[in-house]
Design a protein around this motif. Structure first.
Motif, mmCIF file in Angstrom:
data_model
loop_
_atom_site.group_PDB
_atom_site.id
_atom_site.type_symbol
_atom_site.label_atom_id
_atom_site.label_comp_id
_atom_site.label_asym_id
_atom_site.label_seq_id
_atom_site.Cartn_x
_atom_site.Cartn_y
_atom_site.Cartn_z
ATOM 1 N N ALA B 142 -3.514 -6.438 -0.302
ATOM 2 C CA ALA B 142 -4.048 -5.081 -0.435
ATOM 3 C C ALA B 142 -3.084 -4.041 0.131
ATOM 4 C CB ALA B 142 -5.374 -4.984 0.298
ATOM 5 N N LYS B 143 -3.387 -2.800 -0.162
ATOM 6 C CA LYS B 143 -2.582 -1.697 0.356
ATOM 7 C C LYS B 143 -3.086 -1.347 1.759
ATOM 8 C CE LYS B 143 -1.154 2.923 -1.106
ATOM 9 N NZ LYS B 143 -1.183 3.840 -2.261
ATOM 10 N N ILE B 144 -2.165 -1.275 2.692
ATOM 11 C CA ILE B 144 -2.547 -1.009 4.082
ATOM 12 C C ILE B 144 -1.876 0.267 4.567
ATOM 13 C CG2 ILE B 144 -2.529 -1.915 6.450
ATOM 14 C CD1 ILE B 144 -2.199 -4.726 5.193
ATOM 15 N N ALA B 161 5.589 -0.973 10.591
ATOM 16 C CA ALA B 161 5.695 -1.184 9.148
ATOM 17 C C ALA B 161 6.990 -1.906 8.791
ATOM 18 C CB ALA B 161 5.611 0.154 8.420
ATOM 19 N N ALA B 162 8.093 -1.431 9.373
ATOM 20 C CA ALA B 162 9.387 -1.992 8.988
ATOM 21 C C ALA B 162 9.480 -3.483 9.292
ATOM 22 C CB ALA B 162 10.504 -1.232 9.692
ATOM 23 N N ASN B 163 9.047 -3.869 10.469
ATOM 24 C CA ASN B 163 9.160 -5.282 10.816
ATOM 25 C C ASN B 163 8.096 -6.136 10.144
ATOM 26 O OD1 ASN B 163 11.520 -5.442 12.405
ATOM 27 N ND2 ASN B 163 10.446 -4.431 14.089
ATOM 28 N N ILE B 176 1.846 1.668 3.800
ATOM 29 C CA ILE B 176 2.215 3.083 3.816
ATOM 30 C C ILE B 176 1.980 3.663 5.212
ATOM 31 C CG2 ILE B 176 1.746 3.450 1.364
ATOM 32 C CD1 ILE B 176 -0.862 4.931 2.331
ATOM 33 N N LEU B 177 2.629 4.767 5.495
ATOM 34 C CA LEU B 177 2.506 5.390 6.815
ATOM 35 C C LEU B 177 1.759 6.711 6.712
ATOM 36 C CD1 LEU B 177 6.181 4.841 7.982
ATOM 37 C CD2 LEU B 177 4.170 3.728 8.930
ATOM 38 N N ASP B 223 -5.523 5.867 -1.118
ATOM 39 C CA ASP B 223 -6.301 4.796 -1.739
ATOM 40 C C ASP B 223 -6.082 3.433 -1.070
ATOM 41 O OD1 ASP B 223 -3.724 4.458 -2.492
ATOM 42 O OD2 ASP B 223 -4.150 4.115 -4.629
ATOM 43 N N ALA B 224 -5.547 3.438 0.139
ATOM 44 C CA ALA B 224 -5.351 2.153 0.836
ATOM 45 C C ALA B 224 -6.704 1.500 1.108
ATOM 46 C CB ALA B 224 -4.605 2.381 2.134
ATOM 47 N N ASP B 225 -6.716 0.161 1.098
ATOM 48 C CA ASP B 225 -7.975 -0.560 1.342
ATOM 49 C C ASP B 225 -8.221 -0.734 2.836
ATOM 50 O OD1 ASP B 225 -8.252 -1.545 -1.565
ATOM 51 O OD2 ASP B 225 -6.229 -2.164 -0.954
#
Ligand SMILES: Cc1cc2nc3c(=O)[nH]c(=O)nc-3n(C[C@H](O)[C@H](O)[C@H](O)COP(=O)(O)OP(=O)(O)OC[C@H]3O[C@@H](n4cnc5c(N)ncnc54)[C@H](O)[C@@H]3O)c2cc1C
Ligand SMILES: Cc1cc2nc3c(=O)[nH]c(=O)nc-3n(C[C@H](O)[C@H](O)[C@H](O)COP(=O)(O)OP(=O)(O)OC[C@H]3O[C@@H](n4cnc5c(N)ncnc54)[C@H](O)[C@@H]3O)c2cc1C
Lengths: 543, 431
Positions: B142-144, B161-163, B176-177, B223-225
């Motif tokens: 999912a999108k976080i 996020a990067a790691n 996404i941030l 729209d992140a879940d």
């Protein structure tokens, strides 16, 4: 490959190199300074930061003593924001030769150092923590000087006058054309090669000067003598306390910022060990027990960290001990010594004679280039020391921001405070609470002061130098590095890792008591809570 | 008055022991000098996370069974698997009644995400860190949205996020941030940019702010879940707050522990303390035990003293749960390791250079982390002369024989040894 043409190349970004870059730039010459690591990361950043009155040399080395006194006066004018006028004391302990006191007074008089004998009662008033058992005391105009600020300020001035500063770039070879130098080849951190071409090269690489000379097939043996120092987490003295005897181990306690520093040991080391920087347990023992003799309170105070530096002394034949070599300035024209035109080595001396060393070196460089400009560095104040505003007046200009925050930024950057502080709340929020380093100061350092990693940032701002040694601010600093320094987020985590490893080197030798507690906590945070060494991309390069 | 049981140190170990003793009706008091480690912890209970060579343990009980046979002095060996299991069930049940649900992944470890985006194994976590729903969301790719409170200086989501992106678990997820901000705070006199997690937690605990926070989350997460936040969504009524936020936003809400004070840890701290009170325990905070009187292998009393006024406390049984160096349970001098209250026999090298590793993040970790009080198999320590102290038991990180960070077992050892001490005392008293 990159290629730069210039008038003078300076190898080494310690105080001497930085001072030379400034001097030459003021005389209108173009120069490129190349430093393999960070500015002030060599011996310049690894000493007591004593603004000598010269008294320490007054008995044995009049020339050095005299030089110190002169530069002492000059620096107070041009670099006041890097200096604290603490004053100094020489005290005789019951076990010391009482005759040395007289000898020292005479030596000082001869060298023009205003030393003054005072009563023991007066000495204890000046310095209440002093050992009450002392036999005699005198005051001298010692002070303290912050080597990081001093070097950075010289660099900044040179840069503002057109000099190019390349940090984290190592000179790997010296290029020659016949019996003349023509330039250097260097390698950046990322492995890129840069060639810098110039008719004059100044070797200001301190103790590494031997290596630099070797690149030009010249033998210049250095005499490496390691000195270790111990920082204790409390400013137990306000005045520099010297022991009144011929220079020996553990004979000085220097106050600085919020801490005090006990110095130093002196140990001969082989040349191939100059980059080791290891401190032995017995050195710590000596510093603690000798320090305690001067100020008994030492034993109740937490040891914060220990570090060492290597004296850049040029070996003169027949010397047996590092401390006996003159700290005199060594300026070598390799055309005369070795028949190689264009190469100059400047070595020896002291942090606080850096300006004089730079002047002599620049004079020689100018002579070689046929430039007839005079040195002005003793007259023109350094950036930050431009005009003498009292801290009180400065604080008033930034009303709304806590006085203590303005005060410590002013303390570190002098008049350049104006380029750092804005009224924005984000600008003056504290990132390092121990040393009161704001986000604005970090942004300024990253953007303007050649800061490439968190360790560099510490040298420019004191972030992570306080009692907690970077417990929380290290993480915050890493986060901001991404924001202002253009580092990738993964890269900023690597910087965090490297910073904590670097801090550890200084903590390790004094790992007991509160230091051990604090380290357990830091370890829990960064390894337990954050899992720093479990991050995926972190490994390879560390060996 | 003579207590049945006095516990020195109100951390995870002391409190677990205290609840169990108080529940059995023993007259129990905990005396605690300062903040415990929970204030700084992840809030997850690690049971056995890493093997000797640093690889991740999948099934902790199986692993403990395997190593227990080899390491006699390991606290888990002293406690034994059945009691470890019982103690964790006991602990879970007790704090459930105080509003904290601890989830586990049947007999497997699960992972929690750290601030810098490392993924660490642990055994028990709060629902905002591990739940079957969260597990499904990650699995489904999912999108976080990894969010931060704008201007919060103790968390940098770009690193997370990067790691995280490089970790196999998240390779299918889109990360996404975003930032959430709450403009009405700007009215406060405090520099909002200097807020600590506890200041922000207080705001989340304020009911009327929740709709605005929810709007902000929806805006930033798009729209992140699922949404992750640094852990600050309330301390006391967190279950309710999180439920409301999830309902208002329609998104799964995950929490990431960041710089102390740790909200996830504080929740556990409050819950165990409340449970202890409910069972009738007495808690004396801010008092340090300075010394003790031991005669013929029996503790007669312990002594607390603040500024000249010292007083004696007596009990039938004593428990030392005073933590490691960090909490003051252990002490180090220039070349010595000691236990300050009873001067018990400790494990530790007398040469300082042996205490640590050359690198801070050395694979072998640091020897000093496994220093501590040595005990026999009943968790009874001994004095310097080798004599066992029969009415004194030791629990938690004051114990020797394990490295909580390297092995990833701090919480498990604290709970299980605390519980075991209680069982021993209960058995003795009921005799
Ligand atoms: C223990 C101790 C205590 C001291 N106390 C004091 C004191 O209290 N007061 C005082 O005035 N003086 C003191 N000194 C002396 C003082 O520290 C030095 O004299 C001074 O710092 C020397 O500065 P420098 O710039 O010449 O050398 P350094 O600071 O060593 O600079 C040389 C630079 O060259 C760089 N470099 C080397 N090789 C290369 C290469 N190939 N390419 C690019 N760069 C290179 C190095 O990285 C280094 O940064 C002390 C010295 C020691 C050891
Ligand atoms: C910073 C940190 C983070 C951690 N994070 C985790 C984690 O995320 N997961 C995990 O499983 N484990 C973690 N741990 C491991 C932790 O050690 C255990 O989980 C557990 O919390 C330890 O509990 P304890 O009761 O033994 O000791 P502590 O929690 O340290 O409690 C000891 C208490 O005793 C008090 N005390 C000490 N001496 C005296 C005295 N003389 N008189 C009176 N009171 C005294 C102290 O003030 C303190 O309150 C962490 C540890 C630390 C230090």
């Amino acid at each position: 490959m990159n290629r730069i043409e210039t008038d003078v190349i300076i190898i080494g970004g310690g105080a001497t190199g930085a001072g030379t870059a400034r001097d030459l730039s003021m005389r209108g010459l173009r120069c490129v300074l190349i430093e393999k690591n960070d500015i002030a990361s060599g011996t310049t950043g690894r000493n007591h930061g004593l603004l000598h009155s010269g008294a320490r040399y007054a008995v044995k080395d009049h020339e050095s003593a005299h030089e110190c006194m002169r530069e002492n006066k000059t620096l107070r004018k041009i670099a006041w924001h890097c200096i604290e006028d603490t004053g100094g004391l020489f005290v005789t302990l019951p076990e010391d030769d009482p005759g040395y006191h007289r000898l020292l007074l005479e030596g000082c008089r001869y060298a023009g150092i205003p030393a003054k004998e005072i009563s023991i009662r007066k000495a204890l008033q000046l310095e209440p923590n002093l050992n009450p058992g002392i036999l005699s005391a005198m005051t001298v105009p010692d002070g303290t000087i912050d080597p990081f600020r001093l070097t950075s300020s010289n660099m900044l001035d040179a840069k503002e006058r057109g000099a190019i500063i390349l940090t984290h770039t190592r000179v790997s070879s010296i290029l020659k054309e016949g019996s003349k130098v023509s330039g250097v080849s260097c390698i950046t951190k990322n492995g890129d090669v840069i060639e810098v071409m110039a008719p004059v090269i100044i070797n200001a690489a301190g103790v590494w000067g031997q290596e630099v000379c070797a690149m030009a097939d010249i033998k210049l043996p250095m005499f490496p003598s390691k000195g270790s120092m111990l920082i204790i987490d409390y400013r137990i003295n306000g005045v520099v306390v010297n022991r009144c005897r011929p220079p020996a181990d553990g004979d000085i306690i220097v106050p600085g910022d919020t801490v005090s520093l006990i110095g130093t040991t002196s140990k001969e080391i082989p040349y191939d060990k100059i980059d080791d920087y290891t401190i032995d347990d017995d050195e710590i023992d000596i510093l603690l027990s000798d320090g305690e003799k001067l100020i008994p309170n030492v034993k109740n105070t937490r040891a914060l960290r220990a570090y060492c530096g290597v004296r850049p002394l040029v070996a003169v034949s027949g010397e047996a001990e590092g401390r006996n070599i003159s700290r005199g300035i060594v300026l070598i024209d390799h055309k005369e010594r070795d028949g190689l035109d264009g190469l100059i080595t400047i070595s020896g001396g002291k942090l606080m004679t850096y300006r004089l060393m730079a002047e002599k070196t620049s004079d020689l460089a100018c002579k070689k280039l046929g430039v007839k400009k005079k040195c002005k560095t003793h007259k023109v104040p350094l950036p930050g020391s431009e005009s003498r505003f009292s801290s009180g007046r400065t604080v008033k200009r930034f009303s709304g921001i806590p006085d203590s925050v303005v005060g410590s930024t002013f303390y570190r950057h002098g008049q350049r405070l104006r380029n750092i502080m804005t009224g924005e709340k984000k600008n003056y929020r504290l990132i390092c609470e121990c040393e009161m380093v704001t986000e604005g100061e970090i942004e300024y350092a990253i953007k303007k002061l050649d800061v490439k990693d968190l360790v560099d940032l510490r040298r420019r701002t004191r972030i992570g130098m306080g009692p907690c040694q970077g417990e929380l601010c290290a993480y915050r600093g890493a986060g901001l590095f991404h924001e202002y320094g253009g580092t990738t987020p993964e890269g900023s985590v690597e910087l965090l890792h490297d910073f904590l490893e670097e801090r550890w080197k200084g903590i390790r030798p004094v790992l007991w008591g509160d230091g051990l507690r604090e380290s357990e906590f830091t370890y829990w945070i960064y390894q337990g809570l954050f899992g720093l060494s479990h991050v995926n991309n972190k490994k390879k390069k560390k060996g | 008055m003579i207590y049945d049981c006095v516990i020195i140190g109100g951390g995870l170990a002391g409190l677990t022991c205290g609840i169990r003793c108080a529940e059995e009706g023993l007259r129990t008091v905990i005396i605690s000098g300062g903040m415990n480690s929970l204030h700084f912890s992840s809030g997850s209970i690690d049971l056995a996370g890493f093997t000797e060579n640093g690889s991740v343990v999948k099934k902790p009980f199986e692993y403990i069974k395997g190593t227990a046979a080899k390491k006699k002095e390991h606290p888990y060996t002293r406690v034994g698997i059945p009691t470890i299991r019982k103690s964790l069930d006991f602990f879970k049940e007790k704090i459930f009644f105080e509003g904290i649900t601890l989830n586990h992944n049947s007999d497997y470890n699960h992972f929690h995400v750290t601030a810098i985006g490392a993924v660490k194994p642990t055994y028990l976590s709060q629902e905002s860190v591990f739940s079957s729903r969260g597990k499904d969301i990650i699995k489904s790719g999912a999108k976080i949205a990894i969010l931060n409170f704008k201007g919060f200086r103790d968390y940098y989501p770009e690193q997370t996020a990067a790691n995280l992106k490089q970790h196999p678990l998240f390779k299918n997820s889109e990360l996404i941030l975003g930032d959430i901000s709450l403009p009405y705070y700007l009215h406060t006199e405090k520099n909002l940019h200097e807020f600590r997690s506890t200041d922000i937690a207080r705001i989340f605990e304020t009911e009327r702010y929740l709709p605005r926070i929810a709007d902000e989350i929806k805006r930033a997460a798009g729209d992140a879940d699922a949404v992750s936040l640094p852990a600050f969504i309330g301390i006391n009524n967190y279950r309710e707050i999180r439920g409301k936020l999830e309902a208002m936003t329609g998104k799964f809400i995950y929490e990431i522990p960041t710089l102390p004070p740790s909200i996830l840890g504080l929740r556990i701290d409050h819950a165990v303390k409340n449970s202890f009170f409910k069972h009738g325990g007495e808690y004396i905070a801010g008092k340090k035990i300075e010394s003790s009187v031991i005669t013929k292998g029996i503790v007669e009393s312990i002594i607390t003293g603040s500024r000249g006024t010292s007083s004696e406390i007596k009990a039938k049984y004593y428990v030392l749960a005073s933590g490691s160096f960090f909490s003051g349970g252990l002490q180090s001098g220039v070349s010595s390791i000691s236990e300050p209250v009873f001067d018990l026999k400790v494990k530790g090298d007398s040469k300082r250079s042996k205490w640590y590793s050359w690198n801070f993040f050395d694979k072998k970790s640091h020897p000093f982390l496994s220093y501590g009080v040595e005990t026999d198999s009943s968790l009874n320590p001994s004095t310097q002369d080798g004599k066992t102290v029969k009415n004194l038991f030791c629990a938690g990180s004051v114990l020797a024989g394990y490295n909580p960070v390297k092995e990833g077992c701090g919480g498990g050892v604290a709970i299980s040894t605390g519980y075991k001490c209680a069982e021993r005392i209960i058995r003795e008293i009921k005799k």
